[in-house]
Structure formats: structure tokens, C-alpha cells
Design a protein around this motif. Structure first.
Motif, short mmCIF file in Angstrom:
data_model
loop_
_atom_site.label_atom_id
_atom_site.label_comp_id
_atom_site.label_asym_id
_atom_site.label_seq_id
_atom_site.Cartn_x
_atom_site.Cartn_y
_atom_site.Cartn_z
N PRO A 1 41.72 21.06 36.54
CA PRO A 1 40.48 21.06 35.74
C PRO A 1 40.70 21.73 34.39
N GLU A 2 39.88 21.36 33.45
CA GLU A 2 40.04 21.88 32.09
C GLU A 2 39.84 23.39 32.04
N ASP A 3 38.82 23.90 32.76
CA ASP A 3 38.57 25.34 32.72
C ASP A 3 39.69 26.13 33.39
N VAL A 4 40.41 25.50 34.31
CA VAL A 4 41.57 26.15 34.93
C VAL A 4 42.75 26.16 33.97
N ALA A 5 42.96 25.04 33.28
CA ALA A 5 44.09 24.95 32.36
C ALA A 5 43.96 25.93 31.20
N THR A 6 42.73 26.23 30.78
CA THR A 6 42.52 27.13 29.65
C THR A 6 42.28 28.58 30.08
N TYR A 7 42.28 28.85 31.36
CA TYR A 7 42.03 30.21 31.85
C TYR A 7 43.25 31.09 31.58
N ASP A 8 43.04 32.20 30.88
CA ASP A 8 44.16 33.08 30.52
C ASP A 8 43.85 34.54 30.81
N ARG A 9 43.05 34.79 31.83
CA ARG A 9 42.65 36.16 32.15
C ARG A 9 43.87 37.03 32.49
N PHE A 10 44.83 36.46 33.18
CA PHE A 10 45.98 37.24 33.64
C PHE A 10 47.25 36.86 32.87
N LYS A 11 47.11 36.45 31.62
CA LYS A 11 48.29 36.04 30.85
C LYS A 11 49.25 37.20 30.60
N LYS A 12 48.76 38.42 30.61
CA LYS A 12 49.64 39.58 30.44
C LYS A 12 50.51 39.83 31.66
N MET A 13 50.22 39.15 32.75
CA MET A 13 50.99 39.34 33.99
C MET A 13 52.04 38.26 34.17
N ASP A 14 52.31 37.47 33.15
CA ASP A 14 53.34 36.42 33.26
C ASP A 14 54.69 37.05 33.62
N GLU B 1 47.98 28.53 39.31
CA GLU B 1 47.78 28.28 37.88
C GLU B 1 46.90 29.34 37.24
N LEU B 2 46.02 29.95 38.02
CA LEU B 2 45.10 30.94 37.49
C LEU B 2 45.71 32.34 37.40
N VAL B 3 46.53 32.68 38.39
CA VAL B 3 47.10 34.03 38.47
C VAL B 3 48.62 33.90 38.58
N PRO B 4 49.37 34.40 37.61
CA PRO B 4 50.84 34.19 37.62
C PRO B 4 51.56 34.76 38.84
N PHE B 5 51.10 35.89 39.37
CA PHE B 5 51.83 36.50 40.48
C PHE B 5 51.39 35.98 41.85
N MET B 6 50.47 35.02 41.89
CA MET B 6 50.09 34.37 43.14
C MET B 6 50.80 33.03 43.21
N THR B 7 51.59 32.82 44.25
CA THR B 7 52.44 31.64 44.33
C THR B 7 51.94 30.58 45.32
N ASP B 8 50.96 30.91 46.15
CA ASP B 8 50.48 29.97 47.16
C ASP B 8 49.01 29.63 46.90
#
Length: 254
Positions: A94-107, A155-162
Motif C-alpha cells: 500500500p502507498e501509506d506503507v511504502a512512504t512510512y519512515d517512522r523507523f528509518k533511523k533503525m535501518d 517493510e514498516l520496521v527495519p528490525f522486524m523480519t517476519d
């Protein structure tokens, strides 16, 4: 004696003397060649010495059927043949998921490291922290979009893999809520039971505020210095009022 006359010479015969035929010399040559071992070699060998070399004198290497590449090998990645067209993997996002960057500092962060940091300073886990924030951001008038959160969790949280099922998302959300309520009751009791002095209570509040502020900054919330000071003053003021009210309550009971 009688004289011999020419007519009285040797008696003439009707047979003519044998003369050699034309085949006899060839026959003689054939006999001579048969008796000479060297003559068994083909006569063409002599002529072959001046002609091209025999084909079987040295085997020729087979010609390669693969065409030789004349283009230099490129070390750069291939350019996108269809620029501007989204990949197949992102078509269902979804578009709102693709643009979600709340946890971008956790990449690049690992779940274990994040979880260890939180467990040393709070009661919540990394899973509960991330899902609690997502439930707050993906809340609609009809409720929380748990299905969208679970299906797009990596896709929403970088450290969540499942990915998570809606039931797993709700379970993490419920666990977060229970721990906040429990921690709140514990803290409030510590503030009201006169266990801490006013100064000690301020220190507790300062430490709690720093941890909460750090988590908000990781989530992308930018707080100015004025906003930080205002938030700390409001919290301290509330806690002083709680402590004073608690002291009055204890005096009345005595």
C-alpha cells in the motif's frame, strides 16, 4: 654324289617364325616389379612429395562453434530496463506503507540489539514497542488496521523480519498495554507511598523522561529544547501534586 641345288636345301615348312608380341615387354616389366619389394609402394608417392601435405599428417584443431565476444565485460549493474515502473515485489505494498519512515533511523539494526536496549531500561520488548507505535499510526475511525500492520511489518520496521497475523499483532498490542498499566501503577505507588523524597522523585522522573525522549527521537519525533523543558516541567509539576495529595491523604487516615 649328287649336288644340292637350292631347291634341295632344307625343306620349307608352312610355319612362320614366332615374333615377340607387344605384350611381352610389359609382362617383363610386371615380373620385374613383382620381384622388387620396393616397387610395391604406390607410384603416386613420388608425385605427392611436391603436392600438399597429407591430410592425416597432423590433426587440425576443431573450430569453435561459439562466437567470440567482442564486447568488454561490464562490472556495473545493469540499468533498469523500465525506469519509473515499480518492481513486482512492490506492487502489492500500500502507498501509506511504502512512504512510512517512522523507523528509518533503525535501518540496519538487529532485533536482538534493540530488544536488549529496551529490556535494560523499560518493561517492553522491541516487538511490543514497534507494534504499539504502528497501532497508533495506523488507527482509523473503525479501529486499528492490524491486518495491514502484520502483512507489511518488515517493510514498516527495519528490525522486524517476519510478517504477523492480525491475532499476533493484537497480542503484542495487548501485552504493551498491560505492561504500561502495571508500570504506571508501580511508579505511582512509589511516588505516593512517601518512599522517595522530592529530590529523589525528580531524579526518577528525569531518567524516565530521557529514555522516553530517546525513543521518540528514534521514531522521528523532533523535540525542540523549549518543548523538552516544557514537558519535563509539566511532568514534574504533576508528580509534585501527586506527592502532596498523597501526603494529605495519609495524614487524614492517621
Amino acid at each position: 654324289m649328287t649336288e644340292q641345288t637350292p631347291e634341295d636345301g632344307p625343306a620349307a615348312t608352312d610355319e612362320e617364325p614366332e615374333t615377340p608380341t607387344r605384350d611381352e615387354p610389359e609382362q617383363a616389366v610386371d615380373d620385374a616389379e613383382a620381384s622388387d619389394p620396393a616397387s610395391t609402394e604406390p607410384a603416386a608417392d613420388g608425385a605427392a612429395s611436391t603436392g600438399p601435405e597429407p591430410a592425416d599428417s597432423e590433426p587440425a584443431e576443431p573450430e569453435s562453434t561459439e562466437p567470440e565476444s567482442t564486447e568488454p565485460e561490464s562490472t556495473e549493474p545493469d540499468a533498469d530496463p523500465t525506469p519509473g515502473v515499480p518492481d513486482d515485489d512492490n506492487l502489492d505494498v500500500p502507498e501509506d506503507v511504502a512512504t512510512y519512515d517512522r523507523f528509518k533511523k533503525m535501518d540496519g539494526a538487529q532485533y536482538e540489539r534493540v530488544n536488549e536496549f529496551l529490556r535494560d531500561r523499560t518493561y517492553i520488548t522491541a516487538r511490543e514497542w514497534a507494534i504499539a507505535r504502528l497501532c497508533s499510526d495506523f488507527r482509523t475511525e473503525t479501529g486499528v488496521e492490524m491486518t495491514k500492520i502484520g502483512e507489511n511489518l518488515p517493510e514498516l520496521v527495519p528490525f522486524m523480519t517476519d510478517t504477523y497475523t492480525p491475532q499476533a499483532v493484537n497480542q503484542a498490542r495487548s501485552a504493551f498495554e498491560d505492561k504500561i498499566r502495571t508500570a504506571g501503577a508501580t511508579f505511582l505507588y512509589g511516588a505516593m507511598c512517601d518512599f522517595f523524597t522530592a529530590e529523589e522523585l525528580d531524579d526518577v522522573m528525569y531518567e524516565a523522561t530521557e529514555v522516553a525522549k530517546f525513543l521518540l527521537e528514534v521514531e522521528g519525533v523532533n523535540l525542540s529544547v523549549e518543548e523538552e523543558l516544557e514537558a519535563e516541567e509539566r511532568i514534574s509539576s504533576v508528580m509534585r501534586e501527586v506527592r502532596e495529595a498523597s501526603s494529605e491523604l495519609r495524614e487524614q487516615e492517621e
